[in-house]
Design a protein around this motif. Structure first.
Motif, PDB file in Angstrom:
ATOM      1  N   UNK A   1      38.643  58.460  30.245  1.00 59.36           N
ATOM      2  CA  UNK A   1      40.097  58.433  30.081  1.00 59.36           C
ATOM      3  C   UNK A   1      40.806  58.057  31.385  1.00 59.36           C
ATOM      4  N   UNK A   2      40.356  58.622  32.508  1.00 58.13           N
ATOM      5  CA  UNK A   2      40.994  58.304  33.789  1.00 58.13           C
ATOM      6  C   UNK A   2      40.906  56.817  34.082  1.00 58.13           C
ATOM      7  N   UNK A   3      39.783  56.208  33.733  1.00 61.43           N
ATOM      8  CA  UNK A   3      39.623  54.766  33.933  1.00 61.43           C
ATOM      9  C   UNK A   3      40.524  53.989  32.985  1.00 61.43           C
ATOM     10  N   UNK A   4      40.652  54.452  31.768  1.00 61.50           N
ATOM     11  CA  UNK A   4      41.487  53.771  30.769  1.00 61.50           C
ATOM     12  C   UNK A   4      42.923  53.613  31.247  1.00 61.50           C
ATOM     13  N   UNK A   5      43.489  54.667  31.827  1.00 66.10           N
ATOM     14  CA  UNK A   5      44.911  54.622  32.186  1.00 66.10           C
ATOM     15  C   UNK A   5      45.151  54.026  33.563  1.00 66.10           C
ATOM     16  N   UNK A   6      44.083  53.529  34.217  1.00 66.98           N
ATOM     17  CA  UNK A   6      44.239  52.965  35.554  1.00 66.98           C
ATOM     18  C   UNK A   6      44.210  51.438  35.554  1.00 66.98           C
ATOM     19  N   UNK A   7      44.441  50.831  34.386  1.00 66.36           N
ATOM     20  CA  UNK A   7      44.442  49.369  34.272  1.00 66.36           C
ATOM     21  C   UNK A   7      45.656  48.947  33.441  1.00 66.36           C
ATOM     22  N   UNK A   8      46.794  48.677  34.057  1.00 69.44           N
ATOM     23  CA  UNK A   8      47.961  48.250  33.284  1.00 69.44           C
ATOM     24  C   UNK A   8      47.683  46.937  32.554  1.00 69.44           C
ATOM     25  N   UNK A   9      48.461  46.682  31.504  1.00 72.90           N
ATOM     26  CA  UNK A   9      48.241  45.518  30.653  1.00 72.90           C
ATOM     27  C   UNK A   9      49.539  44.731  30.520  1.00 72.90           C
ATOM     28  N   UNK A  10      49.472  43.441  30.793  1.00 74.00           N
ATOM     29  CA  UNK A  10      50.591  42.513  30.604  1.00 74.00           C
ATOM     30  C   UNK A  10      50.276  41.628  29.403  1.00 74.00           C
ATOM     31  N   UNK A  11      51.256  41.471  28.497  1.00 72.17           N
ATOM     32  CA  UNK A  11      51.100  40.676  27.288  1.00 72.17           C
ATOM     33  C   UNK A  11      52.198  39.616  27.237  1.00 72.17           C
ATOM     34  N   UNK A  12      51.866  38.433  26.775  1.00 77.68           N
ATOM     35  CA  UNK A  12      52.881  37.406  26.603  1.00 77.68           C
ATOM     36  C   UNK A  12      52.467  36.085  27.212  1.00 77.68           C
ATOM     37  N   UNK A  13      53.471  35.292  27.549  1.00 79.91           N
ATOM     38  CA  UNK A  13      53.236  34.017  28.223  1.00 79.91           C
ATOM     39  C   UNK A  13      53.485  34.210  29.716  1.00 79.91           C
ATOM     40  N   UNK A  14      52.546  33.793  30.528  1.00 74.26           N
ATOM     41  CA  UNK A  14      52.673  33.973  31.968  1.00 74.26           C
ATOM     42  C   UNK A  14      51.877  32.895  32.685  1.00 74.26           C
ATOM     43  N   UNK A  15      52.146  32.765  33.970  1.00 76.82           N
ATOM     44  CA  UNK A  15      51.435  31.806  34.800  1.00 76.82           C
ATOM     45  C   UNK A  15      50.394  32.540  35.631  1.00 76.82           C
ATOM     46  N   UNK A  16      49.222  31.960  35.771  1.00 77.45           N
ATOM     47  CA  UNK A  16      48.137  32.553  36.543  1.00 77.45           C
ATOM     48  C   UNK A  16      47.853  31.686  37.763  1.00 77.45           C
ATOM     49  N   UNK A  17      47.852  32.333  38.936  1.00 73.35           N
ATOM     50  CA  UNK A  17      47.529  31.664  40.195  1.00 73.35           C
ATOM     51  C   UNK A  17      46.269  32.311  40.745  1.00 73.35           C
ATOM     52  N   UNK A  18      45.274  31.524  41.080  1.00 73.85           N
ATOM     53  CA  UNK A  18      43.990  32.073  41.502  1.00 73.85           C
ATOM     54  C   UNK A  18      43.710  31.779  42.974  1.00 73.85           C
ATOM     55  N   UNK A  19      43.059  32.736  43.631  1.00 74.32           N
ATOM     56  CA  UNK A  19      42.587  32.546  44.998  1.00 74.32           C
ATOM     57  C   UNK A  19      41.447  33.523  45.231  1.00 74.32           C
ATOM     58  N   UNK A  20      40.769  33.375  46.347  1.00 72.35           N
ATOM     59  CA  UNK A  20      39.644  34.252  46.672  1.00 72.35           C
ATOM     60  C   UNK A  20      39.896  34.931  48.005  1.00 72.35           C
ATOM     61  N   UNK A  21      39.384  36.127  48.158  1.00 69.89           N
ATOM     62  CA  UNK A  21      39.430  36.871  49.428  1.00 69.89           C
ATOM     63  C   UNK A  21      38.204  37.759  49.476  1.00 69.89           C
ATOM     64  N   UNK A  22      37.490  37.715  50.601  1.00 72.82           N
ATOM     65  CA  UNK A  22      36.286  38.520  50.728  1.00 72.82           C
ATOM     66  C   UNK A  22      35.215  38.174  49.716  1.00 72.82           C
ATOM     67  N   UNK A  23      35.230  36.939  49.238  1.00 74.17           N
ATOM     68  CA  UNK A  23      34.247  36.522  48.250  1.00 74.17           C
ATOM     69  C   UNK A  23      34.524  37.021  46.851  1.00 74.17           C
ATOM     70  N   UNK A  24      35.707  37.581  46.615  1.00 76.60           N
ATOM     71  CA  UNK A  24      36.053  38.173  45.314  1.00 76.60           C
ATOM     72  C   UNK A  24      37.226  37.404  44.711  1.00 76.60           C
TER      73      UNK A  24
END
Length: 585
Positions: free
Chosen positions: A165-188
């Protein structure tokens, strides 16, 4: 393996309603209890999320199960054979990072606001079915979350999983149309999700955030403690705020604070936004994994008290701006400006004489997060003073240890002892680690600046690092009244302790009409005060409720409450070396 199964559906977007179900295979024979948190980790205010629950029903294979409300946030189902499924509706119209929002164009939820906790089953694994919205055209809707996919396609609706349960509530969720910008840091891989209309230079955003993230990863040591990180950014006309999570953060920013393509300059708004991102990213370590003991076992139904919030939020606030200069995003002059603004905010807070950092941390639930007209006189910010005390601690460690120890080393030691094995930090853990790492006796330092109300010794410490710090009157000259007006108006918002305004009887809520016979409009008061002299007697007229009041005010002299910081013109070699080591320049 047995799991708790949740389902959430944006069932009536036009009415802002999510429908949520929770299925428990083996309910408590005495009657299964379900609770909804009253607060969310990272935001220390009782929000009573259950007030947005519109209905609550239960069923088992034998039919409908009776439900009885136990208290404001808890329901008990009658004893029954499993599996037991409860279903309820949640109203979502809170456009913040802490609760739930839903309309025909977008959805968002923070798990604490929507998922009930089945008492006694908190440690079981969780499966979550996230369904597309009903009744609207959702062909282009996507899902952004760091919940672990368990069948759902990337950015898609479907099944997700959480450890408990603690893990479940620690990941907010966004729904809809949105733009995604990607980059890397520390190999992640890192992603920036922008929801809302904007014209931001996304390449600039990605490059600058990568520098911030890389700096902090290097501070604690690679690899970073997650497989992926997500910045969820809600872009609005006016707004600012963030909430940290284990592998992500939810943010709100003003549209004009984002960089615009072709305008290659660091505006104050963009600097503020980068500082916010830096702050929430630093929480990956400090709070989410270097975790206070009291929060590790927190009951989300009630307040949880600690005197150490300054060590988590204040220290993080210190590093959020320090990271910007270390990453080369602002220069030394810009950093001096930011430090001066922080120090000025503290010195213009009379409450710093009444409340210690430890008390501010402890009373966050009832004072800091519940501001009123007297807040500046009674309360200080553990973010603000906490950051300045962290600055002083860092500089003192560097000076008194001859460069052998600094706050970076202390934070790494906390990470290695507590963060990586996942051991909660005891109360005053930062203080103990600072003494252990440095070998210095810092008891007086913490007694005065954390549990006492002394001001941080900024000028003395900064001078040893080639920064001149001067406390002076605010520029502009003139006389002093000692009140603050609501933005853009003439209603008094705060009257500060020991000021001419308070002595004359002016109060919060009064609406100023005239100053010395001249009508007051908008920002006129500042101009009128600038043209006045200390010691002058003037009449101030104001409405209190619907009655016109007449006050005689003896104007005062402007207090020395404004800090000016600037690099020394010609520091000696030793001072310059100290500063370069501190700022990594």
């Amino acid at each position: 393996m047995e799991s708790i199964q949740y389902r959430i559906t944006p069932s009536r977007p036009q009415a802002h309603v999510f429908t949520v179900s929770c299925r428990v295979a083996h309910p408590d024979p005495a009657g299964q209890v379900f609770t909804l948190p009253a607060w969310t980790p990272g935001s220390y205010l009782i929000r009573d999320f259950a007030r947005q629950v519109l209905r609550f029903e239960a069923r088992s294979p034998d039919g409908t199960v009776a439900v009885r409300k136990l208290d404001k946030s808890s329901w008990r189902c009658a004893p029954c054979a499993g599996p037991l499924t409860v279903e309820y509706d949640v109203y979502g119209w809170d456009d913040s990072v802490r609760a739930a929002w839903l309309d025909g164009t977008r959805g968002f939820f923070n798990g604490s606001a929507v998922f009930v906790q089945p008492r006694g089953h908190e440690r079981l694994a969780v499966a979550l079915d996230l369904e597309p919205p009903q009744g609207v055209d959702a062909a282009h809707w996507r899902v952004a979350t760091t919940l672990r996919p368990a069948g759902a396609e990337p950015w898609g609706f479907g099944r997700y999983a959480a450890d408990d349960y603690a893990d479940l509530i620690d990941h907010p969720v966004e729904l809809g149309e949105f733009e995604v910008v990607e980059f890397a840091a520390g190999g992640v891989p890192h992603q920036l999700v922008l929801s809302g209309r904007h014209r931001a230079d996304t390449q600039c955003l990605a490059a600058d955030l990568a520098r911030i993230c890389t700096q902090q990863i290097e501070l604690f040591g690679a690899p970073p403690p997650m497989a992926r990180y997500l910045f969820l950014v809600r872009v609005v006309k006016k707004g600012y705020g963030g909430l940290e999570h284990r592998d992500s953060t939810a943010l709100i920013c003003a549209r004009e604070d984002l960089p615009v393509r072709g305008e290659n300059k660091m505006t104050r708004g963009y600097r503020s936004f980068l500082g916010l991102c830096s702050h929430e990213y630093f929480h990956l370590w400090n709070v989410k994994r270097i975790q206070p003991q009291v929060f590790a076992t927190a009951d989300l139904a009630h307040e949880v008290y600690t005197e150490d919030l300054w060590a988590y939020e204040g220290v993080t606030s210190y590093y959020d701006e320090l990271t910007l200069v270390r990453a080369g995003l602002i220069d030394l002059a810009g950093y001096c400006e930011m430090l001066a603004e922080a120090a000025t905010r503290l010195w213009r807070t009379p409450g710093r004489r009444r409340q210690s950092l430890a008390e501010s941390s402890f009373d966050a639930w009832t004072k800091f997060y519940r501001p009123d007209e007297n807040t500046p006189n009674a309360v200080l910010s553990y973010y603000n003073k906490g950051a300045l005390v962290a600055l002083c601690l860092d500089l003192k460690l560097r000076l008194d240890s001859g460069g052998r120890c600094d706050l970076d080393q202390v934070m790494r030691a906390l990470w290695q002892r507590y963060g990586q094995p996942g051991v909660p930090v005891p109360e005053r853990g930062l203080e103990a680690m600072a003494q252990e790492c440095s070998g210095l006796d810092l008891r007086d330092f913490f007694a005065c600046l954390v549990r006492g109300t002394e001001d941080p010794p900024l000028a003395e410490l900064l001078s040893a690092f080639g920064i001149e710090a001067q406390l002076c009157q605010a520029p502009g000259g003139g006389a002093y009244l000692g009140l603050r007006l609501a933005p853009g108006g003439t209603q008094v918002q705060h009257v500060l302790d020991g000021t001419p305004a308070q002595a004359a009887g002016l109060s919060a809520g009064d609406v100023l009409v005239a100053f010395d016979g001249l009508r007051v409009e908008g920002q006129e008061l500042d101009r009128l005060l600038a043209a006045s002299v200390p010691g002058a007697r003037v009449r101030v007229h104001a409405f209190r409720r619907d009655e016109l009041m007449d006050f005689e005010v003896v104007l005062g002299e402007r207090p020395a409450d404004t800090w000016l910081l600037r690099p020394c013109a010609d520091p000696d070699a030793e001072t310059l070396a100290r500063r370069r080591s501190w700022l990594r320049q």
